[in-house]
Design an enzyme around this catalytic site. Structure first.
Site, mmCIF file in Angstrom:
data_model
loop_
_atom_site.group_PDB
_atom_site.id
_atom_site.type_symbol
_atom_site.label_atom_id
_atom_site.label_comp_id
_atom_site.label_asym_id
_atom_site.label_seq_id
_atom_site.Cartn_x
_atom_site.Cartn_y
_atom_site.Cartn_z
ATOM 1 N N LYS A 171 0.845 -1.198 0.000
ATOM 2 C CA LYS A 171 0.000 0.000 0.000
ATOM 3 C C LYS A 171 0.882 1.251 0.000
ATOM 4 O O LYS A 171 1.900 1.306 0.707
ATOM 5 C CB LYS A 171 -0.910 -0.021 1.230
ATOM 6 C CG LYS A 171 -1.992 1.054 1.242
ATOM 7 C CD LYS A 171 -2.885 0.898 2.483
ATOM 8 C CE LYS A 171 -3.977 1.958 2.534
ATOM 9 N NZ LYS A 171 -4.825 1.821 3.748
ATOM 10 N N SER A 188 -9.787 2.397 2.964
ATOM 11 C CA SER A 188 -8.905 3.090 2.057
ATOM 12 C C SER A 188 -8.008 2.162 1.236
ATOM 13 O O SER A 188 -7.502 2.559 0.190
ATOM 14 C CB SER A 188 -8.001 4.034 2.846
ATOM 15 O OG SER A 188 -7.163 3.295 3.727
ATOM 16 N N SER A 200 -9.792 -0.201 7.055
ATOM 17 C CA SER A 200 -9.229 -0.072 5.700
ATOM 18 C C SER A 200 -8.580 -1.329 5.156
ATOM 19 O O SER A 200 -8.247 -1.394 3.970
ATOM 20 C CB SER A 200 -8.217 1.076 5.651
ATOM 21 O OG SER A 200 -8.882 2.306 5.758
#
Lengths: 497, 505
Positions: free
Chosen positions: B80, B155, B179
């Protein structure tokens, strides 16, 4: 745009001063407060930085245990309570030299609180109460390029050095200091001076005000005499010498009184101290609305020093500097003035060490506060930073005592020591400085001097012994200084009486 | 040639160990898949083909020399974009960090390298991890591989979509309020949020420091456990990391896969169900609970009354911490710098840069947080929120006295349409209703696919929460449920997802 001032004595006729002192002490830990970067002063800009002290995205702080230890020792030396549990907090504000745009500090949970220091001014003792001493990190340093004053206004551009960012600081905050009256400026100075001595004794900081490792902010307000109501205060920053602390308090007292006397109000603001002109000027206005949005630092866990550790650290505290000074003054037989000069010159330790090496107190004082203080002053150094050790001074004085050197020759030995020519004995040997004890040569020189100065010789024969000085000077000149003046005098008097 | 992209990480590790393939071959297969489908999915912000292949070649060399670094040595991974990667761009999905290349690795990234996992690239995310749909990325939304018109969750939608679309067998995510878990639920993948302090946050660009955790994003529970053991454990660079060994996670997953949950008490949280929960999601959830009972578990209903305040509490603590964290983006040292005019002051440059560099959601939360911390409001907002947070933690403590794990649907709905909730922040925030309490209390939670909702044929997830430090329970129960569901389905859920385009396209 100069301030109207009121004479200091007149201020006191109408007002009582209240002071608050905030002193920042840069610790001498090897690494920074929250990362492993070195703290050495004077490195090339931005060479002592890492993701953490640069505030790079993702980097995290780790508390320096040694800094916590220093904070606790300072607190204990100031008779503070040590928190069993306390946290760091973020103080949020934007400034280019602050990498994260918040300073990791402590807010309502300082590590040390509720202490005091007894301050002596001319034999009178004032108790300065300490509100708190807390840990925080220093900011970077901005250098404003262009413009006349080096200040941000008018500068073409600014450069930032983050080497200082993250250096551990202890901020020591007093409670309002009341009841000092006319002695307010001296009390302020004495407090900072004693605090500096304490820091030196604790060996937790370089304690160099000239390098900014101790920085004082002076808060001052006046209240109508006897009213007991605290007035509006100003905070004077950048007060970086003991003398300036005293002058800044005096200046602000006079300025406040003039403002209040003209019916105006004191603006609560930050003021800048100007060492060169001895005045303060208005900085940014500091209203109570200034909001740092403190909250506990979520990247750090609470600091919870065990009571065992605190007691262990209490055991490491040095002798209280005030008590130590009283003890040394008595042992050495110094007058109050001599002692104050000694402390003021930062020469207490070197004199103590010189005496320990066998020199008499007065001789040690004479060298360190005379010849050596003068040379230190010329070089912008403190006496303990000179290339001359207490052992050197003790040896030089021993040579004087045994008659091998006189004071003038001794000064030449110091020249040699400053030039790195070796030990005192090596300098004496290499430069041929030892006193000539050849009585024949000396006797000849005395005869020559008498012959060259018949008038003076007659005076001495008439009993005006004081006139011998002129003949001694002539003999010393011929001997190129390498004679014992006392022996020369004896010889002159023997020959003429 | 096998399609290596369809294998789990554990299967790839086995194939590598058996000499059936090489890390270079596996890595190249995933790079090809990325090239084929990521134009449609947009899971990646940055692909490092050259670096990944070089790391794969090194892995193959180690294997030949018999000097393997870990069981996952040679298995590629996506990271990420909120995690600092030395030499690889790290943007956090924000314009303000466009082009920033960190000079250091996050601890978890360092541990990936030390374990020999080639890094394929950086995955898309909502800007600074603020969002539940990845639509707040400054670089465009990620699309859900199940339906490209729908959100992949957020997210960490990029990491979940990358794994769901077989672009990577493994990914790292971060979870501040869900997330990792919510994207897992809506993409039919597995995601685990570890115990707070269980995985180092050093190098994770903080959203909310007291809530953030890094965790695994995978297609199976066992893969998550394998990855968790690589990245987890104490880190002296993160003061909040826990200084004790991880419980055996891979063992727990393997134990769970046997399918026996005899004696395990499963607590169903009363407050995490009811109106507003999609019927198909609830049906799949109930089915999962029934399967766990069939495996020997005992079900108890537990009430956590403070959970109703969790969302409000979260939206005070998170913006407060974020407003301070994001202050460092000021154009002085890195990232975007906007000059409003010739000769502008530092303050003017900061203002113009932050105005241009931050998206609306980020600005919204900075404003909220600044307000919540302001003098005069602190006690009523931030202070009060911390108290409620304590109450939520107490609810968990009480619940864990009655149950070994707690379960709920991971998210109230399946994936919604892109754009559907973009103008309604509250509706967007409600997506994280079930996941937020675990972050507030610091307890671990895993999301496991529970099947497809009847109404829309889209994936739903079950969340399994355990007490702090007992991550192994999540893995054990999660693996047991996964095994039971697999038996029922006959094939992995993701086999039902659209093929997108073939690797040869």
């Amino acid at each position: 745009m100069s301030d109207t001032l009121i004479a200091f004595d007149d201020v006191l006729a109408s007002y009582d001063p209240a002071m608050g002192l905030e002193v920042h002490v840069e610790l001498n830990t090897l690494t920074k407060m929250f990362c492993g970067c070195p703290t050495e002063f004077g490195a090339a800009p931005n060479t002592q930085v890492c993701p953490t002290c640069l505030g790079l995205p993702g980097a995290m702080p780790v508390v320096n245990r040694k800094a916590v230890e220093s904070a606790i020792r300072i607190g204990l030396a100031l008779n503070c309570d040590i928190a069993e549990w306390c946290r760091f907090a973020r103080k949020n504000y934007f400034y280019p030299d602050m990498p994260k745009n918040f300073q990791t500090s402590q807010y309502d949970e300082p590590i040390c609180f509720d202490g005091y220091m007894d301050v002596d001014v001319d034999g009178e003792t004032f108790r300065v109460e300490i509100e708190r001493a807390h840990m925080e990190e220093d900011t970077g340093k901005s250098l404003h390029v262009g413009g006349a004053t080096g200040r941000i206004h008018g500068a073409d551009h600014s450069l930032v050095d983050y080497n200082r960012a993250g250096i551990p600081l202890i901020e020591i905050v007093t409670k309002p200091i009341l009841g000092t009256g006319a002695k307010a400026p001296e009390v302020a100075r004495a407090y900072v001076a004693q605090l500096r001595d304490l820091i030196v004794a604790l060996d937790v900081s370089d304690a160099r005000m000239d390098q900014g490792s101790i920085r004082a902010d002076v808060n001052l307000s006046l209240s109508p005499k006897g009213s007991g109501v605290l007035g509006t205060r100003t905070e004077t920053k950048n007060v970086n010498s003991l003398r300036s602390v005293e002058r800044a308090v005096r200046y602000e007292m006079s300025r406040h009184a003039a403002v209040l006397g003209s019916g105006q109000k004191i603006l609560q603001e930050t003021r800048h101290w100007h060492e060169d002109t001895g005045v303060t000027t208005s900085g940014r206005e500091k209203s109570d609305a200034e909001d740092y949005r403190y909250f506990p630092e979520p990247d750090l866990v609470p600091v919870a020093p065990s009571r065992e550790w605190v007691e262990e650290l209490r055991g490491t505290l040095p002798e209280n500097p005030t008590a130590r000074r009283a003890r040394l003054q008595a042992e050495w037989g110094f007058s109050d003035l001599e002692m104050r000069d000694t402390v003021g010159a930062g020469a207490l330790n070197v004199i103590e060490q010189t005496i320990a090496a066998g020199t008499s107190p007065q001789a040690a004082r004479k060298w360190w506060l005379g010849e050596l203080a003068r040379r230190a002053n010329e070089q912008g150094l403190l006496v303990d930073a000179l290339p001359v050790t207490p052992a050197d001074v003790a040896r030089v004085q021993a040579l004087v005592d045994e008659g091998s050197l006189n004071d003038k020759l001794a000064r030449q030995v110091f020249d040699g020591l400053f030039a790195g020519e070796g030990t005192p004995d090596e300098v004496v040997a290499a430069r041929g400085l030892a006193i000539v004890s050849d009585e024949g040569a000396l006797s000849t020189a005395v005869d020559n001097a008498i012959a060259a100065n018949p008038d003076v010789a007659d005076k001495i024969r008439d009993g005006k012994v004081a006139a011998a000085g002129a003949l001694i000077g002539a003999v010393m000149k011929e001997m190129r200084g390498q004679a014992d003046a006392g022996r020369v005098r004896e010889l002159i008097l023997e020959k003429l009486q | 040639m096998s399609d290596w992209t369809r294998k789990t990480a554990a299967e790839l590790a086995d194939a590598l160990a058996a000499g059936e393939t090489t890390s270079v071959e596996i890595t190249q297969a995933h790079l090809d898949r990325i090239a084929a489908v990521d134009g449609a999915v947009h899971a990646f912000l940055h692909v490092d083909a050259e670096g990944a292949l070089a790391q794969a070649a090194e892995s193959d060399a180690r294997r030949a020399a018999g000097t393997l670094l870990s069981v996952l040595d040679g298995v590629p991974i996506a990271v990420k974009d909120v995690l600092a990667t030395n030499g690889l761009p790290t943007t956090c999905g924000s314009k303000i960090l466009e082009g920033w290349v960190p000079p250091y690795d996050a601890t978890v990234v360092r541990r990936l390298r030390e374990a020999g996992l080639p890094i394929l690239g950086k995955t898309n995310m909502d800007e600074f991890a603020m969002g539940s749909s990845t639509e707040h990325s400054a670089y465009g939304a990620t699309h859900n591989p199940w339906d490209l018109d729908r959100i992949p969750g957020g997210s960490g939608g990029g990491s979940a979509a990358a794994v769901a679309a077989f672009e990577a067998p493994l990914a790292l995510g971060t979870d501040t309020g869900g997330s990792i878990r919510q994207p897992g639920a809506v993409t039919g993948t597995v995601g685990h949020k570890p115990t707070y302090g269980g995985v180092s946050r050093y190098g994770l660009v903080a959203l909310a420091n007291s809530l953030d955790q890094v965790g695994p994003v995978t297609r199976t529970v066992l893969d998550s456990a394998l990855l968790h053991e690589v990245i987890g454990g104490h880190d002296p660079l993160d003061s909040t990391s826990i200084d004790q060994p991880l419980p055996p996670l891979v063992d727990a997953a393997k134990q769970g896969a046997d399918g026996d949950l005899t004696g395990v008490r499963i607590g169903v949280i009363t407050e995490l169900a009811g109106d507003g929960w999609q019927p198909g999601v609830m049906t799949r959830f109930q089915e999962s609970v029934d399967l766990m009972v069939a495996a020997g578990a005992e079900v108890v209903e537990v009430s956590c009354p403070s959970f109703v305040h969790a969302l409000a509490t979260y939206y005070l603590i998170l913006p407060a911490e974020a407003s301070s964290n994001l202050a460092k983006f000021d154009a002085m040292r890195y990232g975007l710098r906007v000059w409003p005019e010739e000769g502008a002051s530092a303050e003017e440059v900061m203002r113009a840069t932050r105005d241009a560099g931050f998206g609306d959601e980020v600005k919204r939360r900075i404003i909220l947080g600044t307000y919540a911390l302001s003098s005069g409001y602190y006690d009523a907002y931030y202070g009060q929120a911390q108290k409620v947070r304590t109450l939520i933690a107490r609810d968990f403590e009480a619940a864990f006295e009655k149950a070994d794990v707690l379960v709920s649907p991971t998210a109230p709905t399946t994936a919604f349409k892109l754009g559907e909730k973009l103008d309604d922040p509250i509706a967007m925030y409600l997506n994280d209703l079930a996941t937020i309490p675990a972050n507030l209390a610091g307890v671990p939670g895993i999301s496991v696919p529970s099947g497809l909702a009847d109404e829309d044929g889209l994936p739903a997830g079950v969340q399994i929460l355990a007490p702090a430090l007992a991550d192994d329970r999540c893995y054990r129960v999660g693996a047991a449920l996964e095994a039971a569901l697999l038996k029922q389905w006959g094939a992995p859920l993701l086999d039902k997802a659209p093929a997108l385009e073939g690797p040869s396209a």
